[in-house]
Scaffold this motif. Structure first.
Motif, PDB file in Angstrom:
ATOM      1  N   GLU A   1      18.463   1.613  -3.793  1.00 37.88           N
ATOM      2  CA  GLU A   1      19.273   0.941  -2.773  1.00 37.88           C
ATOM      3  C   GLU A   1      19.018   1.536  -1.389  1.00 37.88           C
ATOM      4  O   GLU A   1      18.852   0.803  -0.412  1.00 37.88           O
ATOM      5  CB  GLU A   1      20.755   1.051  -3.128  1.00 37.88           C
ATOM      6  N   VAL A   2      18.962   2.854  -1.307  1.00 32.09           N
ATOM      7  CA  VAL A   2      18.696   3.516  -0.022  1.00 32.09           C
ATOM      8  C   VAL A   2      17.308   3.123   0.483  1.00 32.09           C
ATOM      9  O   VAL A   2      17.137   2.777   1.659  1.00 32.09           O
ATOM     10  CB  VAL A   2      18.838   5.047  -0.135  1.00 32.09           C
ATOM     11  N   VAL A   3      16.305   3.162  -0.395  1.00 31.68           N
ATOM     12  CA  VAL A   3      14.946   2.774   0.017  1.00 31.68           C
ATOM     13  C   VAL A   3      14.940   1.318   0.473  1.00 31.68           C
ATOM     14  O   VAL A   3      14.324   0.980   1.492  1.00 31.68           O
ATOM     15  CB  VAL A   3      13.933   3.014  -1.123  1.00 31.68           C
ATOM     16  N   GLY A   4      15.640   0.447  -0.243  1.00 34.53           N
ATOM     17  CA  GLY A   4      15.728  -0.956   0.149  1.00 34.53           C
ATOM     18  C   GLY A   4      16.358  -1.131   1.518  1.00 34.53           C
ATOM     19  O   GLY A   4      15.903  -1.962   2.323  1.00 34.53           O
ATOM     20  N   GLN A   5      17.395  -0.342   1.810  1.00 31.56           N
ATOM     21  CA  GLN A   5      18.037  -0.408   3.126  1.00 31.56           C
ATOM     22  C   GLN A   5      17.063   0.010   4.226  1.00 31.56           C
ATOM     23  O   GLN A   5      17.022  -0.596   5.298  1.00 31.56           O
ATOM     24  CB  GLN A   5      19.271   0.498   3.165  1.00 31.56           C
TER      25      GLN A   5
ATOM     26  N   PRO B   1       0.859  -1.185   0.000  1.00 29.87           N
ATOM     27  CA  PRO B   1       0.000   0.000   0.000  1.00 29.87           C
ATOM     28  C   PRO B   1       0.901   1.244   0.000  1.00 29.87           C
ATOM     29  O   PRO B   1       1.759   1.386   0.867  1.00 29.87           O
ATOM     30  CB  PRO B   1      -0.789  -0.112   1.299  1.00 29.87           C
ATOM     31  N   VAL B   2       0.731   2.106  -0.971  1.00 29.76           N
ATOM     32  CA  VAL B   2       1.694   3.177  -1.231  1.00 29.76           C
ATOM     33  C   VAL B   2       1.843   4.153  -0.065  1.00 29.76           C
ATOM     34  O   VAL B   2       2.956   4.360   0.422  1.00 29.76           O
ATOM     35  CB  VAL B   2       1.329   3.923  -2.535  1.00 29.76           C
ATOM     36  N   GLU B   3       0.773   4.755   0.382  1.00 31.49           N
ATOM     37  CA  GLU B   3       0.892   5.800   1.413  1.00 31.49           C
ATOM     38  C   GLU B   3       1.481   5.272   2.725  1.00 31.49           C
ATOM     39  O   GLU B   3       2.410   5.879   3.261  1.00 31.49           O
ATOM     40  CB  GLU B   3      -0.442   6.507   1.649  1.00 31.49           C
ATOM     41  N   PRO B   4       0.965   4.165   3.270  1.00 30.33           N
ATOM     42  CA  PRO B   4       1.589   3.666   4.504  1.00 30.33           C
ATOM     43  C   PRO B   4       3.056   3.283   4.304  1.00 30.33           C
ATOM     44  O   PRO B   4       3.884   3.514   5.184  1.00 30.33           O
ATOM     45  CB  PRO B   4       0.750   2.436   4.873  1.00 30.33           C
TER      46      PRO B   4
ATOM     47  N   PRO C   1      14.392  -3.371  10.919  1.00 29.74           N
ATOM     48  CA  PRO C   1      13.330  -3.966  11.750  1.00 29.74           C
ATOM     49  C   PRO C   1      12.211  -2.985  12.089  1.00 29.74           C
ATOM     50  O   PRO C   1      11.031  -3.351  12.051  1.00 29.74           O
ATOM     51  CB  PRO C   1      14.072  -4.414  13.013  1.00 29.74           C
ATOM     52  N   GLU C   2      12.565  -1.744  12.384  1.00 29.11           N
ATOM     53  CA  GLU C   2      11.526  -0.771  12.745  1.00 29.11           C
ATOM     54  C   GLU C   2      10.631  -0.424  11.558  1.00 29.11           C
ATOM     55  O   GLU C   2       9.441  -0.159  11.715  1.00 29.11           O
ATOM     56  CB  GLU C   2      12.123   0.488  13.389  1.00 29.11           C
ATOM     57  N   THR C   3      11.181  -0.450  10.346  1.00 30.23           N
ATOM     58  CA  THR C   3      10.369  -0.194   9.156  1.00 30.23           C
ATOM     59  C   THR C   3       9.458  -1.380   8.892  1.00 30.23           C
ATOM     60  O   THR C   3       8.276  -1.206   8.567  1.00 30.23           O
ATOM     61  CB  THR C   3      11.252   0.085   7.924  1.00 30.23           C
ATOM     62  N   LEU C   4       9.996  -2.582   9.027  1.00 29.31           N
ATOM     63  CA  LEU C   4       9.170  -3.785   8.840  1.00 29.31           C
ATOM     64  C   LEU C   4       8.035  -3.817   9.858  1.00 29.31           C
ATOM     65  O   LEU C   4       6.897  -4.180   9.527  1.00 29.31           O
ATOM     66  CB  LEU C   4      10.033  -5.038   8.946  1.00 29.31           C
ATOM     67  N   ASN C   5       8.322  -3.424  11.095  1.00 26.65           N
ATOM     68  CA  ASN C   5       7.276  -3.347  12.116  1.00 26.65           C
ATOM     69  C   ASN C   5       6.216  -2.329  11.718  1.00 26.65           C
ATOM     70  O   ASN C   5       5.018  -2.586  11.841  1.00 26.65           O
ATOM     71  CB  ASN C   5       7.896  -2.994  13.472  1.00 26.65           C
ATOM     72  N   CYS C   6       6.656  -1.190  11.234  1.00 28.62           N
ATOM     73  CA  CYS C   6       5.732  -0.142  10.776  1.00 28.62           C
ATOM     74  C   CYS C   6       4.857  -0.663   9.643  1.00 28.62           C
ATOM     75  O   CYS C   6       3.640  -0.470   9.643  1.00 28.62           O
ATOM     76  CB  CYS C   6       6.535   1.075  10.323  1.00 28.62           C
ATOM     77  N   LEU C   7       5.475  -1.323   8.664  1.00 30.80           N
ATOM     78  CA  LEU C   7       4.713  -1.870   7.541  1.00 30.80           C
ATOM     79  C   LEU C   7       3.704  -2.901   8.021  1.00 30.80           C
ATOM     80  O   LEU C   7       2.585  -2.979   7.495  1.00 30.80           O
ATOM     81  CB  LEU C   7       5.652  -2.494   6.511  1.00 30.80           C
ATOM     82  N   GLY C   8       4.091  -3.678   9.032  1.00 24.45           N
ATOM     83  CA  GLY C   8       3.180  -4.676   9.573  1.00 24.45           C
ATOM     84  C   GLY C   8       1.994  -4.075  10.296  1.00 24.45           C
ATOM     85  O   GLY C   8       0.881  -4.601  10.226  1.00 24.45           O
TER      86      GLY C   8
END
Length: 107
Positions: free
Chosen positions: A79-83, A45-48, A88-95
């Motif tokens: 590459e920066v966006v992928g990093q 989902p783009v915005e989140p 972990p905190e980004t993955l938690n946010c996405l979750g």
């Protein structure tokens, strides 16, 4: 041309408060992150996803992304966006923010 744009932007921002400079950089970074997320991560989902990336980027990453906003994303941008996405905190946010939106879209 990119150098001239960046030099002009730097001069314009030099007189601004750190908060205004940060807001400007985040908005510029957001524009290029949007293009990377849409292109490289089509199921998110783009915005989140964009919010999670921007919220979890370091100041140096925000500056690097903002610099790429003038001419568009490059392989270094992706590459920066992928990093940032793999933190972990980004993955938690996405979750917590992205997954509910994804589930709503599927339902």
């Amino acid at each position: 041309m990119r150098g001239a744009f960046l030099a002009g932007a730097a001069l314009t921002l030099a007189g601004c408060s750190p908060q205004v400079q940060d807001a400007f950089a985040r908005e510029a970074a957001r524009s290029v992150v949007t293009r990377v997320v849409v292109d490289r991560f089509p199921g998110l989902p783009v915005e989140p996803a964009i919010d999670c990336v921007i919220d979890n980027a370091t100041a140096a990453q925000i500056r690097a992304l903002a610099a790429d906003a003038a001419l568009g994303p490059t392989p270094a941008t992706a590459e920066v966006v992928g990093q940032i996405i793999t933190k972990p905190e980004t993955l938690n946010c996405l979750g917590t923010r992205g997954l509910p939106v994804l589930l709503q879209q599927a339902g």
